[in-house]
Design an enzyme around this catalytic site. Structure first.
Site, short mmCIF file in Angstrom:
data_model
loop_
_atom_site.label_atom_id
_atom_site.label_comp_id
_atom_site.label_asym_id
_atom_site.label_seq_id
_atom_site.Cartn_x
_atom_site.Cartn_y
_atom_site.Cartn_z
N GLY A 1 -47.78 20.96 3.89
CA GLY A 1 -47.84 19.69 3.27
C GLY A 1 -46.61 18.99 2.80
O GLY A 1 -46.45 17.71 2.82
N ALA B 1 -44.54 22.49 9.15
CA ALA B 1 -45.47 21.43 9.30
C ALA B 1 -46.67 21.25 8.32
O ALA B 1 -47.73 20.91 8.46
CB ALA B 1 -46.02 21.35 10.80
N SER C 1 -41.90 22.87 -12.50
CA SER C 1 -42.59 21.75 -13.03
C SER C 1 -42.95 21.84 -14.45
O SER C 1 -42.81 20.90 -14.98
CB SER C 1 -43.82 21.39 -11.95
OG SER C 1 -43.20 21.13 -10.60
N LYS D 1 -52.51 21.10 -1.03
CA LYS D 1 -51.91 19.61 -0.79
C LYS D 1 -52.93 18.79 0.11
O LYS D 1 -53.49 17.69 -0.14
CB LYS D 1 -50.53 19.55 -0.46
CG LYS D 1 -49.58 20.05 -1.46
CD LYS D 1 -47.89 19.77 -0.95
CE LYS D 1 -47.12 20.10 -2.02
NZ LYS D 1 -45.64 19.75 -1.74
N ARG E 1 -50.61 22.83 14.57
CA ARG E 1 -50.39 22.21 13.44
C ARG E 1 -49.33 20.86 13.66
O ARG E 1 -49.43 20.05 13.01
CB ARG E 1 -50.24 23.04 12.37
CG ARG E 1 -50.10 22.43 11.04
CD ARG E 1 -50.11 23.41 9.78
NE ARG E 1 -50.41 23.06 8.78
CZ ARG E 1 -50.51 23.64 7.42
NH1 ARG E 1 -50.67 24.69 7.39
NH2 ARG E 1 -50.75 22.80 6.51
#
Length: 276
Positions: free
Chosen positions: A140, A138, A25, A75, A165
């Site tokens: 974020g 499962a 990023s 998250k 989860r």
């Protein structure tokens, strides 16, 4: 491309995660800042624990940074710390974007947008509406991906080592999502997505010919999961397509303007030292 200038009036945003050193990023957003000749910087933050992440959000409330992209494991905490949330974030109870303004925090999620854009780019003939889709994991990113798939009309099957989860995710997203185990989860699936950071324990012999295989991980670009799929002649979608797909809405949210045109795939494959 000109180098972006940094002054005392610089716009500052970044990404928070643990680990975060692998993230592409900063490469993406700083390239956009340079291309637009903007006075700004996008920097990595690596909080050591939830308390550290909460302190970083407090810095945002204090006006020290414009916003954050958020990656694992923060998250769901990001969503919980926000004052308001977009429908995409509310749907999944997680956020990969926090925007700070006037002491308040808004949560958003562009992971689902990135997932669907990646599929359109690399599997344009795929239709998920009314079809079974298997999601391995499962966390974020899986939550955001599942939310986008539900909105697209898919029947989502969650396969996860921790059933609690997975059941919580299914309960949050409604009857279009169910938890399954074993090869039966793959019956009739048109798409299998690895949302785990490791190679999943998957019986590739149970995957039907033509099933699209996607990995959310982008480093390496061709993960062992995708390599195994390609060895069996299955169509694949790489994690870079998802990263690129979610980056533009992230930049617009963080810097309050759309990014300039840029060939991100060429930029990122060169950065990774891999062919496109």
């Amino acid at each position: 491309m000109s180098g972006n200038r940094i002054t005392g009036a610089a716009l500052v945003a970044g990404i928070a995660g643990d680990p975060v050193s692998h993230s592409l990023s900063p490469v993406i957003h700083n390239a956009w800042l340079a291309a637009a000749d903007m006075d700004g910087a996008y920097v990595p933050f690596a909080p050591a624990d939830p308390a550290g992440f909460e302190a970083l959000v407090a810095a945002g409330r204090a006006g020290l940074i414009l916003g954050l992209n958020v990656t694992a494991p923060f998250k769901e905490q990001a969503f919980a710390l926000a004052d308001t949330a977009t429908p995409a974030a509310n749907l999944t109870g997680s956020a990969n974007i926090l925007v700070f303004e006037a002491g308040r925090v808004q949560a958003d999620s562009s992971d689902g947008v990135g997932l669907m854009r990646g599929l359109r780019e690399q599997a344009p003939d795929l239709t998920v509406a009314g079809q079974p889709v298997v999601l391995l994991g499962a966390g974020g990113a899986a939550r955001a991906g599942a939310g986008a798939l539900v909105e697209a009309g898919a029947q989502v099957r969650i396969v996860n080592r921790s059933p609690d989860r997975a059941e919580a995710l299914a309960a949050d997203l409604g009857p279009s999502v169910r938890v399954m185990e074993g090869p039966a989860a793959l019956d009739g699936a048109v798409l299998v997505i690895n949302a785990l950071s490791v190679q999943p324990d998957l019986d590739f012999d149970a995957v039907a010919p033509g099933t699209v295989m996607m990995d959310m991980t982008y480093k390496p670009l061709i993960t062992p999961f995708l390599a195994a799929a390609r060895a069996r002649g299955l169509p694949t979608v790489d994690g870079l397509s998802m990263l690129i797909g979610q980056a533009a809405p992230s930049f617009e949210a963080l810097f309050r303007r759309p990014p300039p045109p840029l060939n991100l795939r060429a930029l990122l494959t060169a950065h990774l030292g891999e062919g496109s």
